[in-house]
Design a protein around this motif. Structure first.
Motif, PDB file in Angstrom:
ATOM      1  N   LYS A   1       8.151 -23.477  -0.112  1.00 28.70           N
ATOM      2  CA  LYS A   1       9.346 -23.246  -0.918  1.00 28.70           C
ATOM      3  C   LYS A   1      10.230 -24.487  -1.008  1.00 28.70           C
ATOM      4  O   LYS A   1      10.735 -24.830  -2.074  1.00 28.70           O
ATOM      5  CB  LYS A   1      10.142 -22.078  -0.321  1.00 28.70           C
ATOM      6  N   ARG A   2      10.414 -25.196   0.103  1.00 28.76           N
ATOM      7  CA  ARG A   2      11.326 -26.345   0.066  1.00 28.76           C
ATOM      8  C   ARG A   2      10.743 -27.493  -0.756  1.00 28.76           C
ATOM      9  O   ARG A   2      11.490 -28.307  -1.305  1.00 28.76           O
ATOM     10  CB  ARG A   2      11.686 -26.804   1.477  1.00 28.76           C
ATOM     11  N   LEU A   3       9.414 -27.565  -0.839  1.00 32.95           N
ATOM     12  CA  LEU A   3       8.797 -28.574  -1.695  1.00 32.95           C
ATOM     13  C   LEU A   3       9.086 -28.269  -3.161  1.00 32.95           C
ATOM     14  O   LEU A   3       9.368 -29.168  -3.955  1.00 32.95           O
ATOM     15  CB  LEU A   3       7.283 -28.610  -1.468  1.00 32.95           C
ATOM     16  N   LYS A   4       9.042 -26.987  -3.515  1.00 32.92           N
ATOM     17  CA  LYS A   4       9.342 -26.590  -4.888  1.00 32.92           C
ATOM     18  C   LYS A   4      10.789 -26.915  -5.233  1.00 32.92           C
ATOM     19  O   LYS A   4      11.103 -27.310  -6.354  1.00 32.92           O
ATOM     20  CB  LYS A   4       9.072 -25.099  -5.074  1.00 32.92           C
ATOM     21  N   CYS A   5      11.664 -26.762  -4.245  1.00 30.83           N
ATOM     22  CA  CYS A   5      13.089 -27.070  -4.476  1.00 30.83           C
ATOM     23  C   CYS A   5      13.316 -28.549  -4.736  1.00 30.83           C
ATOM     24  O   CYS A   5      14.283 -28.933  -5.397  1.00 30.83           O
ATOM     25  CB  CYS A   5      13.919 -26.622  -3.277  1.00 30.83           C
ATOM     26  N   LYS A   6      12.423 -29.380  -4.212  1.00 32.13           N
ATOM     27  CA  LYS A   6      12.524 -30.821  -4.460  1.00 32.13           C
ATOM     28  C   LYS A   6      12.238 -31.161  -5.915  1.00 32.13           C
ATOM     29  O   LYS A   6      12.677 -32.202  -6.418  1.00 32.13           O
ATOM     30  CB  LYS A   6      11.540 -31.588  -3.568  1.00 32.13           C
ATOM     31  N   GLY A   7      11.466 -30.301  -6.549  1.00 39.54           N
ATOM     32  CA  GLY A   7      11.155 -30.524  -7.951  1.00 39.54           C
ATOM     33  C   GLY A   7      10.027 -31.492  -8.199  1.00 39.54           C
ATOM     34  O   GLY A   7       9.645 -31.743  -9.335  1.00 39.54           O
ATOM     35  N   ALA A   8       9.460 -32.054  -7.131  1.00 38.93           N
ATOM     36  CA  ALA A   8       8.378 -33.023  -7.303  1.00 38.93           C
ATOM     37  C   ALA A   8       7.069 -32.289  -7.608  1.00 38.93           C
ATOM     38  O   ALA A   8       6.858 -31.158  -7.169  1.00 38.93           O
ATOM     39  CB  ALA A   8       8.221 -33.867  -6.055  1.00 38.93           C
ATOM     40  N   ASP A   9       6.198 -32.941  -8.346  1.00 39.22           N
ATOM     41  CA  ASP A   9       4.911 -32.347  -8.678  1.00 39.22           C
ATOM     42  C   ASP A   9       3.929 -32.628  -7.546  1.00 39.22           C
ATOM     43  O   ASP A   9       2.947 -33.352  -7.705  1.00 39.22           O
ATOM     44  CB  ASP A   9       4.403 -32.922 -10.001  1.00 39.22           C
ATOM     45  N   TYR A  10       4.216 -32.028  -6.392  1.00 36.59           N
ATOM     46  CA  TYR A  10       3.464 -32.330  -5.181  1.00 36.59           C
ATOM     47  C   TYR A  10       2.017 -31.852  -5.261  1.00 36.59           C
ATOM     48  O   TYR A  10       1.138 -32.419  -4.624  1.00 36.59           O
ATOM     49  CB  TYR A  10       4.152 -31.703  -3.967  1.00 36.59           C
ATOM     50  N   MET A  11       1.755 -30.833  -6.060  1.00 41.40           N
ATOM     51  CA  MET A  11       0.393 -30.303  -6.133  1.00 41.40           C
ATOM     52  C   MET A  11      -0.594 -31.336  -6.677  1.00 41.40           C
ATOM     53  O   MET A  11      -1.785 -31.287  -6.360  1.00 41.40           O
ATOM     54  CB  MET A  11       0.361 -29.041  -7.000  1.00 41.40           C
ATOM     55  N   GLN A  12      -0.092 -32.275  -7.453  1.00 40.06           N
ATOM     56  CA  GLN A  12      -0.971 -33.298  -8.019  1.00 40.06           C
ATOM     57  C   GLN A  12      -1.507 -34.242  -6.940  1.00 40.06           C
ATOM     58  O   GLN A  12      -2.508 -34.926  -7.154  1.00 40.06           O
ATOM     59  CB  GLN A  12      -0.213 -34.107  -9.081  1.00 40.06           C
ATOM     60  N   LYS A  13      -0.827 -34.274  -5.803  1.00 39.17           N
ATOM     61  CA  LYS A  13      -1.266 -35.160  -4.719  1.00 39.17           C
ATOM     62  C   LYS A  13      -2.372 -34.557  -3.868  1.00 39.17           C
ATOM     63  O   LYS A  13      -3.000 -35.257  -3.072  1.00 39.17           O
ATOM     64  CB  LYS A  13      -0.078 -35.522  -3.817  1.00 39.17           C
ATOM     65  N   VAL A  14      -2.592 -33.255  -4.005  1.00 39.93           N
ATOM     66  CA  VAL A  14      -3.604 -32.579  -3.190  1.00 39.93           C
ATOM     67  C   VAL A  14      -4.865 -32.381  -4.021  1.00 39.93           C
ATOM     68  O   VAL A  14      -4.845 -31.713  -5.054  1.00 39.93           O
ATOM     69  CB  VAL A  14      -3.087 -31.232  -2.655  1.00 39.93           C
ATOM     70  N   VAL A  15      -5.952 -32.983  -3.560  1.00 39.25           N
ATOM     71  CA  VAL A  15      -7.218 -32.953  -4.284  1.00 39.25           C
ATOM     72  C   VAL A  15      -8.216 -32.089  -3.506  1.00 39.25           C
ATOM     73  O   VAL A  15      -8.593 -32.438  -2.375  1.00 39.25           O
ATOM     74  CB  VAL A  15      -7.797 -34.370  -4.453  1.00 39.25           C
ATOM     75  N   PRO A  16      -8.650 -30.945  -4.072  1.00 35.91           N
ATOM     76  CA  PRO A  16      -9.637 -30.118  -3.357  1.00 35.91           C
ATOM     77  C   PRO A  16     -11.012 -30.769  -3.377  1.00 35.91           C
ATOM     78  O   PRO A  16     -11.475 -31.238  -4.420  1.00 35.91           O
ATOM     79  CB  PRO A  16      -9.635 -28.807  -4.147  1.00 35.91           C
ATOM     80  N   ILE A  17     -11.630 -30.817  -2.211  1.00 36.21           N
ATOM     81  CA  ILE A  17     -13.002 -31.314  -2.075  1.00 36.21           C
ATOM     82  C   ILE A  17     -13.863 -30.128  -1.655  1.00 36.21           C
ATOM     83  O   ILE A  17     -13.718 -29.617  -0.535  1.00 36.21           O
ATOM     84  CB  ILE A  17     -13.101 -32.440  -1.020  1.00 36.21           C
ATOM     85  N   VAL A  18     -14.716 -29.684  -2.536  1.00 36.65           N
ATOM     86  CA  VAL A  18     -15.554 -28.518  -2.221  1.00 36.65           C
ATOM     87  C   VAL A  18     -16.551 -28.904  -1.133  1.00 36.65           C
ATOM     88  O   VAL A  18     -17.284 -29.887  -1.260  1.00 36.65           O
ATOM     89  CB  VAL A  18     -16.309 -28.031  -3.475  1.00 36.65           C
ATOM     90  N   GLY A  19     -16.541 -28.143  -0.045  1.00 31.87           N
ATOM     91  CA  GLY A  19     -17.436 -28.442   1.061  1.00 31.87           C
ATOM     92  C   GLY A  19     -17.305 -27.427   2.168  1.00 31.87           C
ATOM     93  O   GLY A  19     -16.521 -26.481   2.077  1.00 31.87           O
ATOM     94  N   ASP A  20     -18.072 -27.632   3.229  1.00 32.80           N
ATOM     95  CA  ASP A  20     -18.111 -26.678   4.335  1.00 32.80           C
ATOM     96  C   ASP A  20     -18.595 -27.419   5.576  1.00 32.80           C
ATOM     97  O   ASP A  20     -19.683 -28.010   5.556  1.00 32.80           O
ATOM     98  CB  ASP A  20     -19.066 -25.537   3.988  1.00 32.80           C
ATOM     99  N   ILE A  21     -17.816 -27.397   6.656  1.00 37.04           N
ATOM    100  CA  ILE A  21     -18.216 -28.146   7.850  1.00 37.04           C
ATOM    101  C   ILE A  21     -19.454 -27.567   8.520  1.00 37.04           C
ATOM    102  O   ILE A  21     -20.072 -28.224   9.353  1.00 37.04           O
ATOM    103  CB  ILE A  21     -17.072 -28.261   8.890  1.00 37.04           C
ATOM    104  N   SER A  22     -19.823 -26.342   8.160  1.00 36.45           N
ATOM    105  CA  SER A  22     -21.012 -25.742   8.775  1.00 36.45           C
ATOM    106  C   SER A  22     -22.300 -26.115   8.048  1.00 36.45           C
ATOM    107  O   SER A  22     -23.383 -25.716   8.463  1.00 36.45           O
ATOM    108  CB  SER A  22     -20.871 -24.212   8.796  1.00 36.45           C
ATOM    109  N   GLU A  23     -22.180 -26.904   6.962  1.00 32.26           N
ATOM    110  CA  GLU A  23     -23.346 -27.283   6.169  1.00 32.26           C
ATOM    111  C   GLU A  23     -23.689 -28.760   6.364  1.00 32.26           C
ATOM    112  O   GLU A  23     -22.802 -29.575   6.652  1.00 32.26           O
ATOM    113  CB  GLU A  23     -23.078 -27.020   4.684  1.00 32.26           C
ATOM    114  N   PRO A  24     -24.965 -29.140   6.191  1.00 30.59           N
ATOM    115  CA  PRO A  24     -25.342 -30.555   6.298  1.00 30.59           C
ATOM    116  C   PRO A  24     -24.519 -31.430   5.351  1.00 30.59           C
ATOM    117  O   PRO A  24     -24.270 -31.036   4.202  1.00 30.59           O
ATOM    118  CB  PRO A  24     -26.826 -30.544   5.893  1.00 30.59           C
ATOM    119  N   ASN A  25     -24.083 -32.578   5.866  1.00 32.04           N
ATOM    120  CA  ASN A  25     -23.264 -33.517   5.089  1.00 32.04           C
ATOM    121  C   ASN A  25     -21.996 -32.872   4.524  1.00 32.04           C
ATOM    122  O   ASN A  25     -21.459 -33.323   3.507  1.00 32.04           O
ATOM    123  CB  ASN A  25     -24.082 -34.138   3.942  1.00 32.04           C
TER     124      ASN A  25
END
Length: 448
Positions: free
Chosen positions: A73-97
């Motif tokens: 919530k407090r990030l939203k109050c800042k008004g910054a487009d913070y979601m653009q800084k988070v990049v999802p990497i599809v993966g799973d630590i239980s799988e090879p590589n």
């Protein structure tokens, strides 16, 4: 004890223009760490978040759902487009590589400077084969990726303070592993997941979680000469003390389920003594020490271990925490059973007697009353859950450890006043009489 340099660079400045890779970022601690990085390290470039693909839910949708939670919530109050800084990497630590695509791996190799590896299975009694694949092999897979990262400055591994429960005093050092991982795999081939034989293999560790985390910790230590490494050992991670919301919690793990059942009156006897120490640490303190340690170990070519704990510097007892939860539960009229109370005993026969007389018999009669009233019985079923909880946690309530945190306190002392205010994690600063009601209020607000 490590002598910290007098660099004027702030923690936030260290992260400016850099990218981090996070595993376990969808978990409780992970969400707090991501929020804090985005909020307090505004010049951070990117956060690459390893995230599993779930059926009918894309990683982007999962990420969006995470950002809809109250802690952002407090990030939203800042008004910054913070979601653009988070990049999802599809993966799973239980799988090879890590099941990461070649394209994503290339981007991680080129851009990541700091890695926070927090992903793990925290189920105490996970089959050993499963726990090894996630907690040990998952760590090895992350380290293999780290070795390919061209700009890597720090690898932060979040372990647990309970990797060495065979010792009463646990210092900020790496102890010998309970077994070699080669021995573990040989035993798994020989015995499978036969509980009796696996128990012998655990070598005084109470469950597969602490055992596999101990093995992973030792493996990380073996690899540290190739990668700048920090090991963070949190104890029982509890609701936030300050940030991002006071008392925020999103799960029933740790001590929470036990204390709530005590406050509600369903749980009336604990194996152990009221004077035994319960090592609670607020989740925002764990996040802050992880962020600060990664920044301040730059240029140090050894392995750093930080016990993020309270028992060595600012202890609190099981009795004090239980009393607080009972008082708060009664004050808010949230106790299901009148006059909740708690007893402590070291004797198994007395433990079972009290459970039968003060828990099972009342539950049976309460269910009879519900049945006669035309309602569905529920209290005996609830007591079965309480008994399973008792079996899981009895090892920890019946013992007491002192977790030394001198290095953690030295790290905090080395920070500037600005960083101390922005990234607090000194366990001495916790006032238990103030924090424990915050703990209860957080559970009441976010879980009930």
């Amino acid at each position: 004890m490590l002598k910290y340099g007098s660099s004027n660079e702030s923690v936030a400045d260290f992260y400016a223009g850099k990218s981090v890779f996070v595993t376990g970022g969808t978990g409780y601690l992970g969400k707090v760490l991501i929020e804090k990085l985005l909020y307090s390290c505004e010049k951070l470039d990117k956060i690459y978040l390893l995230i599993r693909e779930k059926k009918n839910v894309s990683p982007e949708k999962r990420l969006q759902h995470i950002f809809e939670q109250p802690i952002f919530k407090r990030l939203k109050c800042k008004g910054a487009d913070y979601m653009q800084k988070v990049v999802p990497i599809v993966g799973d630590i239980s799988e090879p590589n890590l099941a990461v695509t070649e394209e994503d791996e290339k981007e991680l190799r080129e851009k990541v400077s700091i890695v926070f590896h927090m992903a793990a299975t925290v189920k105490f009694n996970e089959p050993l084969k499963v726990a090894m694949n996630i907690n040990f092999e998952g760590t090895r897979r992350v380290l293999n990726l780290c070795k390919k990262m061209k700009q890597l400055q720090t690898f932060v591994y979040v372990s647990t303070a309970y990797t060495n429960t065979n010792r009463e005093i646990i210092e900020e050092v790496i102890y010998p592993p309970p077994a070699s991982y080669e021995e573990v795999y040989t035993a798994l081939q020989q015995y499978g997941d036969n509980d009796k034989d696996i128990r012998k293999l655990l070598c005084d560790r109470p469950n597969t979680y602490t055992f596999t985390k101990a093995l992973a910790e030792h493996y990380v230590a073996e690899q540290q000469n190739k990668i700048p490494t920090v090991i963070i050992r949190p104890s029982i991670v509890a609701p936030s003390i300050n940030e991002p919301l006071e008392g925020w919690v999103d799960n029933w793990f740790g001590a929470t389920s036990l204390m709530v059942m005590i406050g509600k009156g369903h749980y009336r006897v604990v194996a152990g003594a009221s004077s035994n120490l319960i090592d609670l640490i607020p989740v925002d303190y764990v996040s802050n020490v992880s962020i600060a340690a990664a920044a301040k170990c730059e240029g140090y070519d050894g392995l750093l271990v930080y016990n993020c704990c309270t028992s060595g510097a600012n202890p609190v007892t099981y009795g004090a925490v239980c009393r607080c939860f009972i008082e708060e539960s009664v004050r808010f009229k949230l106790n299901d059973i009148p006059y909740p109370t708690i007893n402590f005993t070291k004797h198994q026969w007395l433990l079972k007697t009290i459970i039968f007389i003060m828990q099972m018999i009342p539950a049976f009669f309460a269910d009879c009353f519900l049945w006669l009233s035309g309602k569905r019985p529920r209290y005996v079923k609830l007591q079965r859950k309480v008994l399973r909880m008792n079996n899981t946690q009895q090892y920890f309530t019946s013992r007491s450890w002192v977790m030394d945190s001198k290095e953690t306190q030295a790290l905090y002392a080395s920070l500037s006043d600005l960083d101390k205010n922005m990234f607090p994690f000194n366990p001495v600063s916790i006032v238990w009489s103030e924090y424990l009601p915050v703990y209860y209020k957080g559970v009441k607000t976010y879980l009930f």
